[in-house]
Write a protein that holds these residues in place. Structure first.
Motif, short mmCIF file in Angstrom:
data_model
loop_
_atom_site.label_atom_id
_atom_site.label_comp_id
_atom_site.label_asym_id
_atom_site.label_seq_id
_atom_site.Cartn_x
_atom_site.Cartn_y
_atom_site.Cartn_z
N PRO A 96 53.83 46.75 32.50
CA PRO A 96 54.97 47.48 31.93
C PRO A 96 55.90 46.50 31.21
N PRO A 97 56.63 46.97 30.20
CA PRO A 97 57.51 46.08 29.45
C PRO A 97 58.47 45.31 30.36
N GLY A 98 58.74 44.08 29.98
CA GLY A 98 59.69 43.26 30.71
C GLY A 98 59.09 41.95 31.18
N ARG A 99 59.97 41.13 31.70
CA ARG A 99 59.61 39.84 32.28
C ARG A 99 59.51 40.04 33.79
N HIS A 100 58.34 39.78 34.35
CA HIS A 100 58.09 40.07 35.76
C HIS A 100 57.93 38.78 36.57
N PRO A 101 58.88 38.51 37.50
CA PRO A 101 58.77 37.30 38.34
C PRO A 101 57.47 37.33 39.14
N ALA A 102 56.84 36.16 39.24
CA ALA A 102 55.57 36.07 39.95
C ALA A 102 55.35 34.65 40.43
N ASP A 103 54.48 34.51 41.43
CA ASP A 103 53.97 33.19 41.77
C ASP A 103 52.47 33.22 41.48
N LEU A 104 51.80 32.11 41.71
CA LEU A 104 50.37 32.06 41.34
C LEU A 104 49.53 33.07 42.11
N SER A 105 49.88 33.36 43.36
CA SER A 105 49.10 34.35 44.10
C SER A 105 49.26 35.75 43.50
N ASP A 106 50.46 36.07 43.00
CA ASP A 106 50.67 37.35 42.32
C ASP A 106 49.85 37.44 41.04
N ILE A 107 49.82 36.33 40.30
CA ILE A 107 49.06 36.29 39.05
C ILE A 107 47.58 36.45 39.35
N TYR A 108 47.10 35.77 40.39
CA TYR A 108 45.69 35.90 40.76
C TYR A 108 45.37 37.35 41.11
N GLU A 109 46.21 37.95 41.94
CA GLU A 109 45.94 39.32 42.39
C GLU A 109 45.83 40.30 41.22
N ARG A 110 46.77 40.23 40.28
CA ARG A 110 46.78 41.21 39.18
C ARG A 110 45.81 40.82 38.06
N PHE A 111 45.85 39.56 37.62
CA PHE A 111 45.12 39.15 36.41
C PHE A 111 43.67 38.76 36.67
N VAL A 112 43.31 38.48 37.92
CA VAL A 112 41.92 38.11 38.23
C VAL A 112 41.28 39.18 39.09
N TRP A 113 41.85 39.42 40.26
CA TRP A 113 41.24 40.33 41.22
C TRP A 113 41.23 41.77 40.73
N ASP A 114 42.29 42.19 40.06
CA ASP A 114 42.44 43.58 39.64
C ASP A 114 42.12 43.76 38.15
N ALA A 115 41.08 43.07 37.67
CA ALA A 115 40.71 43.16 36.26
C ALA A 115 39.21 42.89 36.11
N PRO A 116 38.62 43.38 35.03
CA PRO A 116 37.19 43.12 34.81
C PRO A 116 36.94 41.65 34.45
N HIS A 117 35.69 41.25 34.50
CA HIS A 117 35.26 39.89 34.15
C HIS A 117 35.88 38.86 35.10
N ARG A 118 35.76 39.13 36.38
CA ARG A 118 36.41 38.30 37.39
C ARG A 118 35.95 36.84 37.30
N ASN A 119 34.68 36.58 37.07
CA ASN A 119 34.20 35.19 37.00
C ASN A 119 34.89 34.41 35.89
N GLU A 120 34.97 35.00 34.70
CA GLU A 120 35.63 34.34 33.57
C GLU A 120 37.12 34.17 33.84
N ARG A 121 37.71 35.16 34.47
CA ARG A 121 39.14 35.10 34.79
C ARG A 121 39.42 34.03 35.85
#
Length: 163
Positions: free
Chosen positions: A13-38
């Motif tokens: 969603p629009p905006g700047r969302h505070p995160a740490d690396l575990s949050d980034i991993y959860e959303r951008f790797v675990w919860d997305a296709p092409h997990r190996n490349e991610r």
């Protein structure tokens, strides 16, 4: 605080969302296709931020690019803009640290000698990270660029890591 869920357009969603690396991993790797490349991109991002944090005492990094979109396409890289809290710290970097620091950012239109070669772009971490340095007062420019959605006129959010 975890990153928000993907929108129906497969972006944050629009905006700047505070995160740490575990949050980034959860959303951008675990919860997305092409997990190996991610996984590879996430490892590059993690290492990249580790070096940046060693060189800059405090600051923020905004994370966008292919890693930050839930797409059927394989992401090629992760885009990072680094926003130091104190510019004086950068001016105080010594020779080796200064060289390491400036090697962390994307260069465009590079001419190298022996043999003479023109390179359109050089990116850190073997091209997996597109890294940029935000100069004081340019935050609005970067925020507008990082908020531009995949479809003309659309807006998306991005992750913000603070240290």
């Amino acid at each position: 605080m975890p990153l928000p869920h993907w929108t129906s357009e497969n972006v944050l969603p629009p905006g700047r969302h505070p995160a740490d690396l575990s949050d980034i991993y959860e959303r951008f790797v675990w919860d997305a296709p092409h997990r190996n490349e991610r996984e590879i991109l996430f490892s590059a991002l993690s290492g990249y931020l580790g070096v940046v944090c060693r060189l800059i005492p405090s600051g923020r990094a905004w994370i966008a690019g292919g890693l930050a979109v839930r797409s059927a396409e394989v992401p090629r890289d992760v885009d990072v803009v680094v926003i130091p809290d104190e510019w004086g710290a950068l001016k105080r970097l010594d020779g080796p640290a200064r060289s390491l620091f400036y090697g962390m950012f994307t260069l465009r239109g590079v001419i190298a000698e022996q043999p003479v070669t023109y390179l359109e772009q050089i990116q850190p971490v073997n091209g997996l990270v597109d890294g940029f340095l935000c100069h004081p007062g340019d935050e609005d420019v970067w925020e507008a660029a990082w908020s531009r959605g995949p479809v003309e006129g659309s807006v998306k959010g991005f992750a913000e890591v603070e240290w």
